[in-house]
Design an enzyme around this catalytic site. Structure first.
Site, short mmCIF file in Angstrom:
data_model
loop_
_atom_site.label_atom_id
_atom_site.label_comp_id
_atom_site.label_asym_id
_atom_site.label_seq_id
_atom_site.Cartn_x
_atom_site.Cartn_y
_atom_site.Cartn_z
CB ALA A 1 -0.92 0.04 1.17
N PRO A 2 0.54 2.12 -0.69
CG PRO A 2 0.29 4.60 -1.51
CD PRO A 2 1.19 3.65 -0.69
N GLY B 1 2.27 2.16 -5.17
CA GLY B 1 2.98 2.71 -6.03
C GLY B 1 4.17 1.95 -6.84
CE LYS B 2 8.52 2.00 -2.89
NZ LYS B 2 7.41 2.74 -2.01
CB CYS C 1 11.03 5.72 2.86
SG CYS C 1 9.96 5.32 4.04
#
Length: 423
Positions: A257-258, A260-261, A376
């Site tokens: 989630a959400p 993107g990857k 991150c």
């Protein structure tokens, strides 16, 4: 009315009732008010320690405990006075006093009035403040908590920490991953330009950086021509697939989630079947909403606990991506509230979770498959040390690549590791 909404949002974030992301997604404001609302809410948390230091310098009693709504009203006022040049002093004082009347008693109203009238008689320049040490300067001028400042200096040195702190209070760029299944990068650039949105291409990626304009009101957004994603996050999918000549049939995005990857993987490899998972029903719904808007057919959202893979998932995937839950210190530009909520103790508990997820994810990979671990954050405990510990006990995995993106003017801070299962 706008300042009341800002105050309500700040108190909700501070109490943990809502996240910064949640309060910034509220509607009902015109574009001008919405811009100022977001600016003040994010700005107060971006510069909170600096603001408190400035506020205290105009108080008669140091270390005075303030009623939380009054404290937030002063932070709002000082933020506007120090960092915004479009709000005149008299308006800041009057609006703050009127707001104090709604949440405080006569004494607190008089206190707000006195502090602000004194403060707005002079311009406050944090860059001119003098400190007894570099550690204190980083802590106060760049609003980086002392515990985190000391940890970073010990881990990376003073120069690195000063550079990190400076970038942590910058306004983050808005980047867009182009939905190349629907439109080319050049055509999206031209389409947005026709709607008054200025962008530039991000070299080496199917991405754009927004220079001016509200992208969420565009036809391109409604039609799913792009997905909002920082350049650093875009690079994870690029890193995972870099140099992979052989066919990849099935991929697992463990903490997806959400979405993107997975979106990046899906656009780069349309023939790749991707299982994008999360342990939260609410987050899985976000994955579904995003892939539906983009119209992608090769992503399958799934509710799943990444620490407990099923028997059917054992050695079932050619690619496993674990973008692990982490301390998030690489996202301070975008999520400034993190630095006040995360502590060094949190890192220890997160490392335990990350190790569990990594071990579980490794069981899902075929021999010859690719395992990508990313975070991150910038802590070595969650990255280098964790990876060293994993490889020390796993002769069946080989580290073939790694990449570090510092928190700077261009990107958020990310770290990535690529491993191959050899036997």
């Amino acid at each position: 009315m706008l300042r009341e909404e800002v105050l309500k949002a700040l108190l909700a974030i501070d109490s943990g009732e809502e996240s910064l992301e949640e309060v910034l997604n509220v509607g009902g404001q015109n574009e001008k008010d919405a811009g100022l609302y977001r600016e003040i809410v994010k700005g107060v948390f971006r510069h909170k320690i600096t603001l408190d230091y400035a506020i205290e310098s105009f108080m008669n009693r140091k270390n005075q405990k303030l009623h939380k709504p009054i404290e937030m009203i002063l932070r709002m006022a000082f933020y506007q006075w120090i960092y915004l040049d479009r709000v005149p002093a008299h308006a800041i004082v009057n609006e703050s006093v009127n707001l104090a009347k709604k949440v405080g008693h006569k004494g607190s109203v008089a206190f707000v009035n006195a502090v602000l009238r004194k403060a707005t008689k002079e311009k406050i320049h944090p860059e001119d403040w003098k400190f007894s040490s570099l550690e204190e300067e980083i802590n106060i001028k760049y609003s980086l908590p002392m515990e985190l400042t000391s940890y970073l200096i010990k881990s990376y040195g003073e120069d690195w920490t000063l550079d990190f702190a400076r970038h942590s209070i910058e306004i983050p760029a808005t980047d867009l991953r182009v939905n190349t299944s629907k439109i080319s990068t050049k055509d999206l650039l031209d389409s947005l330009a026709k709607e008054g949105i200025q962008c530039k291409e991000i070299p080496g990626l199917d991405g754009l950086r927004v220079l001016k304009g509200n992208i969420f009101s565009t036809r391109a957004f409604k039609e799913g021509f792009f997905y909002v994603q920082d350049q650093a996050a875009m690079e994870v999918a690029d890193f995972a697939l870099k140099g992979q000549e052989k066919e990849l049939k099935k991929a697992l995005d463990v903490c997806g989630a959400p979405g993107g990857k997975s979106i990046g993987l899906a656009l780069m490899r349309p023939d790749l079947k991707i299982q994008c998972c999360d342990v939260s029903i609410k987050k899985v719904k976000r994955i579904q909403d995003n892939i539906q808007r983009l119209g992608l057919k090769n992503i399958d959202p799934k509710l799943r606990d990444g620490q407990r893979p099923s028997k059917d998932e054992k050695e079932a995937f050619d690619l496993v991506l674990l973008d692990a839950p982490c301390s998030g210190f690489g996202l301070l530009k975008r999520k400034p509230e993190i630095k006040y909520k995360r502590t060094l103790k949190d890192i220890k508990s997160l490392v335990s979770l990350q190790k569990s997820l990594l071990e579980a994810s490794a069981t899902c990979l075929k021999v010859g498959g690719i395992l990508v671990y990313s975070t991150c954050t910038i802590s070595k405990e969650e990255n280098e040390y964790l990876m060293e510990d994993f490889l020390k006990n796993r002769e069946d995995f080989t580290l073939v690549d790694q990449k570090s993106l510092p928190l700077n003017q261009e990107t958020d801070g990310f770290k990535m590791f690529k491993l191959v299962k050899t036997c």
